[in-house]
Design an enzyme around this catalytic site. Structure first.
Site, PDB file in Angstrom:
ATOM      1  N   ASP A  80       0.848  -1.189   0.000  1.00  0.00           N
ATOM      2  CA  ASP A  80       0.000   0.000   0.000  1.00  0.00           C
ATOM      3  C   ASP A  80       0.887   1.244   0.000  1.00  0.00           C
ATOM      4  O   ASP A  80       1.909   1.293   0.674  1.00  0.00           O
ATOM      5  CB  ASP A  80      -0.919  -0.007   1.233  1.00  0.00           C
ATOM      6  CG  ASP A  80      -2.059   0.975   1.093  1.00  0.00           C
ATOM      7  OD1 ASP A  80      -3.217   0.529   0.947  1.00  0.00           O
ATOM      8  OD2 ASP A  80      -1.814   2.204   1.127  1.00  0.00           O
ATOM      9  N   ILE A  81       0.470   2.237  -0.770  1.00  0.00           N
ATOM     10  CA  ILE A  81       1.279   3.449  -0.930  1.00  0.00           C
ATOM     11  C   ILE A  81       1.269   4.296   0.347  1.00  0.00           C
ATOM     12  O   ILE A  81       2.168   5.108   0.566  1.00  0.00           O
ATOM     13  CB  ILE A  81       0.779   4.250  -2.155  1.00  0.00           C
ATOM     14  CG1 ILE A  81       1.861   5.119  -2.748  1.00  0.00           C
ATOM     15  CG2 ILE A  81      -0.466   5.058  -1.829  1.00  0.00           C
ATOM     16  CD1 ILE A  81       1.529   5.639  -4.141  1.00  0.00           C
TER      17      ILE A  81
ATOM     18  N   GLU B 275     -12.366   3.173  -1.476  1.00  0.00           N
ATOM     19  CA  GLU B 275     -11.898   4.329  -2.248  1.00  0.00           C
ATOM     20  C   GLU B 275     -11.458   3.950  -3.644  1.00  0.00           C
ATOM     21  O   GLU B 275     -11.619   4.748  -4.575  1.00  0.00           O
ATOM     22  CB  GLU B 275     -10.757   5.023  -1.490  1.00  0.00           C
ATOM     23  CG  GLU B 275     -11.271   5.718  -0.220  1.00  0.00           C
ATOM     24  CD  GLU B 275     -10.151   6.319   0.615  1.00  0.00           C
ATOM     25  OE1 GLU B 275      -8.969   6.079   0.298  1.00  0.00           O
ATOM     26  OE2 GLU B 275     -10.488   7.017   1.583  1.00  0.00           O
ATOM     27  N   VAL B 276     -10.873   2.793  -3.802  1.00  0.00           N
ATOM     28  CA  VAL B 276     -10.448   2.342  -5.133  1.00  0.00           C
ATOM     29  C   VAL B 276     -11.413   1.245  -5.581  1.00  0.00           C
ATOM     30  O   VAL B 276     -11.559   0.214  -4.918  1.00  0.00           O
ATOM     31  CB  VAL B 276      -8.998   1.811  -5.114  1.00  0.00           C
ATOM     32  CG1 VAL B 276      -8.613   1.286  -6.495  1.00  0.00           C
ATOM     33  CG2 VAL B 276      -8.038   2.909  -4.679  1.00  0.00           C
TER      34      VAL B 276
ATOM     35  N   HIS C 158      -9.981  -5.211  -3.531  1.00  0.00           N
ATOM     36  CA  HIS C 158      -8.655  -5.406  -2.946  1.00  0.00           C
ATOM     37  C   HIS C 158      -8.804  -5.794  -1.497  1.00  0.00           C
ATOM     38  O   HIS C 158      -9.656  -5.277  -0.785  1.00  0.00           O
ATOM     39  CB  HIS C 158      -7.790  -4.148  -3.077  1.00  0.00           C
ATOM     40  CG  HIS C 158      -8.459  -2.897  -2.577  1.00  0.00           C
ATOM     41  ND1 HIS C 158      -9.394  -2.216  -3.329  1.00  0.00           N
ATOM     42  CD2 HIS C 158      -8.341  -2.227  -1.414  1.00  0.00           C
ATOM     43  CE1 HIS C 158      -9.818  -1.170  -2.648  1.00  0.00           C
ATOM     44  NE2 HIS C 158      -9.210  -1.157  -1.473  1.00  0.00           N
ATOM     45  N   MET C 159      -7.941  -6.692  -1.085  1.00  0.00           N
ATOM     46  CA  MET C 159      -7.897  -7.105   0.317  1.00  0.00           C
ATOM     47  C   MET C 159      -6.646  -6.516   0.957  1.00  0.00           C
ATOM     48  O   MET C 159      -5.526  -6.744   0.478  1.00  0.00           O
ATOM     49  CB  MET C 159      -7.864  -8.634   0.420  1.00  0.00           C
ATOM     50  CG  MET C 159      -7.745  -9.140   1.847  1.00  0.00           C
ATOM     51  SD  MET C 159      -7.955 -10.918   1.963  1.00  0.00           S
ATOM     52  CE  MET C 159      -6.497 -11.489   1.098  1.00  0.00           C
ATOM     53  N   HIS C 160      -6.854  -5.743   2.007  1.00  0.00           N
ATOM     54  CA  HIS C 160      -5.733  -5.239   2.789  1.00  0.00           C
ATOM     55  C   HIS C 160      -5.224  -6.365   3.683  1.00  0.00           C
ATOM     56  O   HIS C 160      -6.014  -7.048   4.348  1.00  0.00           O
ATOM     57  CB  HIS C 160      -6.174  -4.091   3.700  1.00  0.00           C
ATOM     58  CG  HIS C 160      -6.713  -2.880   3.000  1.00  0.00           C
ATOM     59  ND1 HIS C 160      -5.992  -1.714   2.857  1.00  0.00           N
ATOM     60  CD2 HIS C 160      -7.910  -2.653   2.400  1.00  0.00           C
ATOM     61  CE1 HIS C 160      -6.725  -0.825   2.221  1.00  0.00           C
ATOM     62  NE2 HIS C 160      -7.906  -1.362   1.928  1.00  0.00           N
TER      63      HIS C 160
HETATM   64  P1  AMP Z   1      -9.789   1.357   0.203  1.00  0.00           P
HETATM   65  O1  AMP Z   1     -10.101   2.544   1.087  1.00  0.00           O
HETATM   66  O2  AMP Z   1     -10.078   0.050   0.866  1.00  0.00           O
HETATM   67  O3  AMP Z   1     -10.386   1.484  -1.172  1.00  0.00           O
HETATM   68  O4  AMP Z   1      -8.217   1.344   0.067  1.00  0.00           O
HETATM   69  C1  AMP Z   1      -7.535   1.882  -1.016  1.00  0.00           C
HETATM   70  C2  AMP Z   1      -6.077   1.782  -0.677  1.00  0.00           C
HETATM   71  O5  AMP Z   1      -5.332   1.924  -1.866  1.00  0.00           O
HETATM   72  C3  AMP Z   1      -5.574   2.844   0.304  1.00  0.00           C
HETATM   73  O6  AMP Z   1      -5.022   2.200   1.451  1.00  0.00           O
HETATM   74  C4  AMP Z   1      -4.508   3.581  -0.510  1.00  0.00           C
HETATM   75  O7  AMP Z   1      -3.407   3.982   0.285  1.00  0.00           O
HETATM   76  C5  AMP Z   1      -4.133   2.558  -1.550  1.00  0.00           C
HETATM   77  N1  AMP Z   1      -3.578   3.080  -2.785  1.00  0.00           N
HETATM   78  C6  AMP Z   1      -4.076   4.073  -3.548  1.00  0.00           C
HETATM   79  N2  AMP Z   1      -3.322   4.258  -4.643  1.00  0.00           N
HETATM   80  C7  AMP Z   1      -2.313   3.354  -4.567  1.00  0.00           C
HETATM   81  C8  AMP Z   1      -1.203   3.040  -5.404  1.00  0.00           C
HETATM   82  N3  AMP Z   1      -0.959   3.696  -6.557  1.00  0.00           N
HETATM   83  N4  AMP Z   1      -0.376   2.057  -5.014  1.00  0.00           N
HETATM   84  C9  AMP Z   1      -0.591   1.387  -3.865  1.00  0.00           C
HETATM   85  N5  AMP Z   1      -1.637   1.624  -3.044  1.00  0.00           N
HETATM   86  C10 AMP Z   1      -2.482   2.598  -3.384  1.00  0.00           C
END
Ligand code: AMP
Ligand code: ZN
Length: 115
Positions: free
Chosen positions: A30-31, A94-95, A99-101
């Site tokens: 994660d960034i 947000e994305v 995706h699984m954290h």
């Molecule tokens: P969510 O709130 O579950 O959608 O998490 C989205 C995650 O994507 C956040 O933790 C961001 O920090 C991460 N993120 C956004 N852009 C990038 C990127 N280019 N590379 C890696 N992680 C990212």
């Protein structure tokens, strides 16, 4: 999905610190890490969210879970981790690509994560 951020990472158009890859799944750091280990595990195929997943997605979603522990251990989270999938507006996604954290490290993550 042309403009999807994570599809662009899959295609190599945007750099990412990859930590795991197979034919169906990609994992990268994660960034904005929230803990010493913070990896995102995604299907290479675009699935917008768990609200958009169907039974046909069972194999790749299962694989994301099945590879999670090895990724966590490889990254130094050797005694467990937390896995989180945010879905939609209520889940705080947000994305818009599933995706699984994987969040962990050596210290307990705590009862819940704050944003
Ligand atoms: P969510 O709130 O579950 O959608 O998490 C989205 C995650 O994507 C956040 O933790 C961001 O920090 C991460 N993120 C956004 N852009 C990038 C990127 N280019 N590379 C890696 N992680 C990212
Ligand atoms: Zn996508």
């Amino acid at each position: 999905m042309q403009d999807c951020l994570f599809c662009r990472i899959v295609r190599g158009e945007i750099p990412a610190a990859k930590v795991y890859e197979d034919d169906e799944v990609l994992a990268f750091n994660d960034i904005q890490p929230q803990r010493p280990v913070h990896v995102l595990v995604i299907p290479k195929k675009h699935i917008t969210s768990l609200a958009h997943a169907g039974v046909e997605d069972t194999p790749v979603l299962g694989r994301m879970l099945a590879v999670a522990n090895q990724i966590a251990v490889d990254q130094g989270s050797t005694d467990g981790f937390r896995s989180i999938i945010n879905t939609g507006r209520v889940g705080g996604q947000e994305v818009m690509h599933v995706h699984m954290h994987i969040v962990g490290g050596q210290e307990p993550v705590g009862p819940m994560l704050k944003r």
